[in-house]
Scaffold this active site. Structure first.
Site, mmCIF file in Angstrom:
data_model
loop_
_atom_site.group_PDB
_atom_site.id
_atom_site.type_symbol
_atom_site.label_atom_id
_atom_site.label_comp_id
_atom_site.label_asym_id
_atom_site.label_seq_id
_atom_site.Cartn_x
_atom_site.Cartn_y
_atom_site.Cartn_z
ATOM 1 N N GLU A 1 -37.437 -1.866 -0.656
ATOM 2 C CA GLU A 1 -37.742 -3.281 -0.420
ATOM 3 C C GLU A 1 -38.505 -3.975 -1.549
ATOM 4 O O GLU A 1 -38.214 -5.146 -1.847
ATOM 5 C CB GLU A 1 -38.541 -3.408 0.884
ATOM 6 C CG GLU A 1 -37.735 -3.086 2.120
ATOM 7 C CD GLU A 1 -38.607 -3.020 3.360
ATOM 8 O OE1 GLU A 1 -38.344 -3.787 4.299
ATOM 9 O OE2 GLU A 1 -39.550 -2.198 3.401
ATOM 10 N N ARG A 19 -46.203 -8.487 9.327
ATOM 11 C CA ARG A 19 -46.088 -8.064 7.926
ATOM 12 C C ARG A 19 -46.152 -9.261 6.986
ATOM 13 O O ARG A 19 -46.657 -9.144 5.858
ATOM 14 C CB ARG A 19 -44.801 -7.262 7.689
ATOM 15 C CG ARG A 19 -44.739 -6.616 6.311
ATOM 16 C CD ARG A 19 -43.558 -5.678 6.167
ATOM 17 N NE ARG A 19 -43.796 -4.354 6.679
ATOM 18 C CZ ARG A 19 -44.176 -3.305 5.940
ATOM 19 N NH1 ARG A 19 -44.404 -3.451 4.642
ATOM 20 N NH2 ARG A 19 -44.355 -2.130 6.497
ATOM 21 N N ARG A 73 -34.588 -6.774 4.586
ATOM 22 C CA ARG A 73 -35.272 -6.171 3.441
ATOM 23 C C ARG A 73 -36.565 -6.900 3.071
ATOM 24 O O ARG A 73 -36.561 -8.025 2.594
ATOM 25 C CB ARG A 73 -34.307 -6.183 2.269
ATOM 26 C CG ARG A 73 -34.682 -5.300 1.097
ATOM 27 C CD ARG A 73 -33.571 -5.342 0.066
ATOM 28 N NE ARG A 73 -33.729 -4.332 -0.977
ATOM 29 C CZ ARG A 73 -32.836 -4.141 -1.945
ATOM 30 N NH1 ARG A 73 -31.736 -4.872 -1.987
ATOM 31 N NH2 ARG A 73 -33.040 -3.208 -2.859
#
Length: 785
Positions: free
Chosen positions: A733, A324, A356
């Site tokens: 987030e 990510r 987060r």
């Protein structure tokens, strides 16, 4: 079956969607009435568990003798790796994270054994009697050491598009650099906690503080060597999670369940704050190198990233987190020629874990550093460079499209231009930037800085199979409704939002809807509440359950009243059948007596997404959330002390399910992000000991650290182009990354100490010490020492 109509009248019911409704447990949070795991009344004979910790970062265990621990008065049970009837593993997927060390320890603070006694004080004291002998092995502590030693969990992974080397070589301007980005402790208010009650046969019930009850169920069954159906997990609420309770709750839950089954007595495992910080993983820290070529306008021609991430001693969730970070290396910017390479470093420190943003923030920080570095090289306002590199607006129809990411997903919903334009106007960015520069020229000691940074955050689990959810809705004969879904409440307001969806669908007042604890016996095989997907997934699943019940009601009413389904509409607290309006309670009672099933399980799976990791191509995200923040800061150049003077935030949540809840998430996310990049510093010594393991040494933002002037708005034009729950967007987030503007504003203030002639290259966290060193470095390079 034709679906029934739903009234668009919002004021007639209390608590439908798009209304600001208070958090269902807010009053309990502030009054102390909210029941957490450690507040559950304990049956007589409940045992308290202490986890004994390793005192070495990397060593063989040559002797582990717990005889004196077992003999200590008040001790009922001591469990080591030898006492585990199933598999000695509490990892989320890889099988490489032992519940108790068995012959080898790989971080200082790793769990060795569990002591269960009548009190936690007795258990802790007894654990000191263990005899543990080690044979020390070389320990690799940080990223630099791991990269030098080639210590990796897996081979490097890369994806990209175009020819970045050729593009950089041909570009008229080039910069390169390196940024270190620190980790972050979750510092949830409620620590890790689990309470296990043994049942008959193999059964055990676990009450826990977890974002992933299904994983707790699986790990407990795995450790005990029993089927998943023998383990029931219940989770009413957490006192904060932030990703730290996605996999890190596996150990205390498994320990509690193991002791409960070994002794036949209830058992509780609750970490104290110091042990919690030592035992559990953090946000991953990164070292990111970049080379970039660009033209005179700052438009990026080519970029090459090398991301090195400290994973710790085992995999945990690191591969997905590192992926990510790669997905968000572009942020809001089109990169025609890009290569992103990721090194997942194995170190002898606690395994880092979800936090987060899940790697996305680290990727974005590096991208914003690149933009600032380009702007400095060209003598431009960084905002000008940002605008020059934005992805195409989703309504734009240029001759040459600029909307393909480095992982080959087409951006179809970009609205960052609209958000930034509005924020520039409402924040008076240009005028304030000019005023700050004039003020700095006359202020030799105190310096101010300002920055505007955007956010584009992908919404979906990148592991496609996890994008699914279930819900269970019961309508009782008095018209009251019980709601259960697979998501978990950690203070973010998920439960109230899903309850609002149910109230909206049935057009009943919110107080008719009872929110019940997440329960693996009611909704099975759930995904974690993570990836900002809680409302998207569980809201849709609950809505589908409601629609199933409504369709049955419509069929019943249509038959009874000899009318078409289109003649039936759900109105506030009543149902219109042709010209007649019936109270909701009456309809439900009549339906029950006519043997209409008033319960339904709903299910939802996110459409359109796919990802081919081997090819580095696909559509990992259903949509993107956008936002932007302007932060203004001040620094003291003699001490490095700093303050956030003002924050202006504009964030896109689509059509908000609950505006007041979303505003709270944005405010909290910004402050948490600012804390990560300024005050929150994790320090390990050369022996692998975490030295910042309590509030005395680890500084989270306090109330006084919030911006003196904080202006937060939802983007009123927001509407998800995808068919999400009532066209809303995720908000868990994305707001954290608004805090990146604070780091860039601090960099701007440091640069002013040499009249903006030297680029500061400020690393994170930008603590007072680091700011002071940057000031001295910049002054020396600029000839102002």
């Amino acid at each position: 079956m034709q679906r029934p109509a739903t009234s668009s009248v919002k004021s007639a019911i209390s608590g439908g969607v798009h209304l600001s409704v208070k958090h269902d447990s807010g009053h309990k949070h502030v009054s102390g009435e909210a029941v957490y795991v450690d507040d559950i009344p304990e049956p007589p004979g409940t045992l308290q568990i202490y986890i004994a910790l390793s005192q070495r970062a990397h060593a063989r265990i040559t002797r582990l003798d717990v005889a004196a621990v077992k003999a200590y008065p008040g001790v009922v049970c001591v469990a080591t790796a030898e006492d585990i009837p199933g598999v000695n593993d509490v990892s989320p997927f890889k099988g490489d994270d032992p519940m108790f060390a068995d012959g080898l320890v790989e971080y200082h603070g790793q769990s060795l054994f569990a002591v269960a006694a009548d009190s936690i004080a007795v258990a802790r004291e007894a654990a000191k009697r263990a005899i543990v002998e080690y044979e020390d092995l070389p320990a690799i502590i940080d990223i630099d050491a791991a990269m030098e030693a080639g210590s990796l969990l897996e081979p490097p992974y890369a994806f990209g598009r175009g020819d970045p080397d050729a593009a950089i070589a041909a570009a008229p301007h080039k910069v390169e650099g390196r940024i270190y980005i620190g980790g972050q402790e979750h510092f949830y208010l409620e620590g890790q906690a689990a309470f296990a009650v043994p049942g008959e046969d193999e059964d055990v019930t676990v009450y826990c503080s977890s974002q992933h009850p299904t994983e707790i169920q699986h790990k407990v069954a795995h450790v005990l060597g029993i089927p998943n159906h023998a383990v029931t997990v219940e989770m009413r609420r957490m006192g904060g999670g932030f990703g730290g309770k996605e996999s890190q709750g596996n150990l205390p839950a498994a320990a509690a369940a193991l002791v409960a089954k070994l002794t036949g007595r209830p058992a509780k495992c609750v970490y104290d704050r110091d042990d919690d910080m030592v035992l559990t993983g953090k946000r991953h820290d990164f070292r990111i190198d970049y080379r970039v070529g660009f033209d005179a306008d700052g438009v990026i021609a080519g970029i090459d990233y090398v991301q090195a991430v400290r994973c710790g001693m085992s995999y945990d969730l690191s591969p997905a987190i590192a992926d990510r970070a790669m997905f968000h290396a572009d942020n809001t910017y089109y990169l025609a020629n890009a290569r992103i390479t990721s090194y997942r470093c194995k170190t002898h420190t606690v395994s880092n874990t979800a936090f987060r943003g899940f790697g996305g923030p680290q990727g974005m920080v590096a991208m914003e550093r690149v933009i600032d570095h380009i702007a400095h090289a060209l003598g431009k306002d960084p905002l000008e460079v940002r605008r020059a590199n934005f992805y195409d607006h989703f309504l734009a129809k240029p001759a040459v499209a600029r909307n393909l990411t480095p992982y080959h997903q087409t951006i179809e919903d970009c609205v960052i231009q609209d958000i930034v334009d509005e924020l520039v106007e409402t924040s008076s960015y240009a005028a304030r930037r000019a005023e700050i520069r004039a003020w700095n020229a006359k202020s030799p000691i105190l310096k101010r800085g300002i920055a505007l940074t955007p956010v584009k955050f992908g919404i979906s689990f990148t592991n496609t199979m996890m994008n699914q959810a279930g819900a269970l809705v019961h309508v009782y004969t008095d018209g009251s409704i019980a709601l259960n879904h697979g998501g978990t409440e950690m203070g973010q307001g998920l439960n109230i939002k899903v309850a609002q969806v149910v109230a909206e669908e049935f057009q009943v007042d919110l107080d008719r809807v009872k929110i019940t604890a997440t329960h693996t016996g009611k909704v099975p095989n759930t995904s974690p509440t993570a990836a900002s997907s809680g409302s998207d997934l569980n809201g849709m699943a609950a809505r589908n359950a409601c629609l199933a019940i409504k369709e049955r009601l419509v069929a019943f009413l249509a038959e009874r009243h000899q009318c078409a389904g289109s003649d039936i509409a759900f109105l506030p607290n009543r149902v219109r059948v042709k010209g007649e309006e019936l109270p909701f309670d009456t309809v439900i009672g009549d339906a029950y007596r006519a043997r209409v099933h008033l319960s339904a399980a709903g299910y939802y799976a996110t459409p359109k997404i796919h990802w081919d990791r081997a090819a580095g191509k696909g559509r990992p995200f259903f949509y993107f959330a956008y936002g932007a923040a302007v932060s203004e800061v001040a620094i003291d150049t003699l001490t490095g002390e700093n303050r956030i003077l003002r924050a202006d935030i504009l964030h896109d949540v689509g059509k908000s399910l609950n505006p007041v809840i979303d505003l709270g998430q944005i405010e909290g996310g910004y402050v948490q992000g600012a804390g990560w990049l300024t005050t929150e510093e994790l320090v390990w010594d050369d022996k692998g000991r975490l030295r910042t393991h309590a509030p005395s040494t680890y500084k989270i933002p306090a109330c006084s650290d919030r911006p003196i002037d904080m202006r937060v708005s939802l983007w009123e034009k927001g509407r998800n182009v995808e068919e999400t729950i009532y066209r809303s967007k995720a908000v868990g987030e994305p707001p954290l990354m608004l805090g990146i503007s604070v780091l860039m504003a601090l960099s701007d203030a440091v640069a002013s100490t040499a009249n903006y002639a030297v680029y500061p290259a400020l690393d994170a966290p930008a603590t007072p010490e680091r700011i002071l060193m940057a000031v001295e470095r910049v002054k020396a390079a600029g000839g102002r020492a």
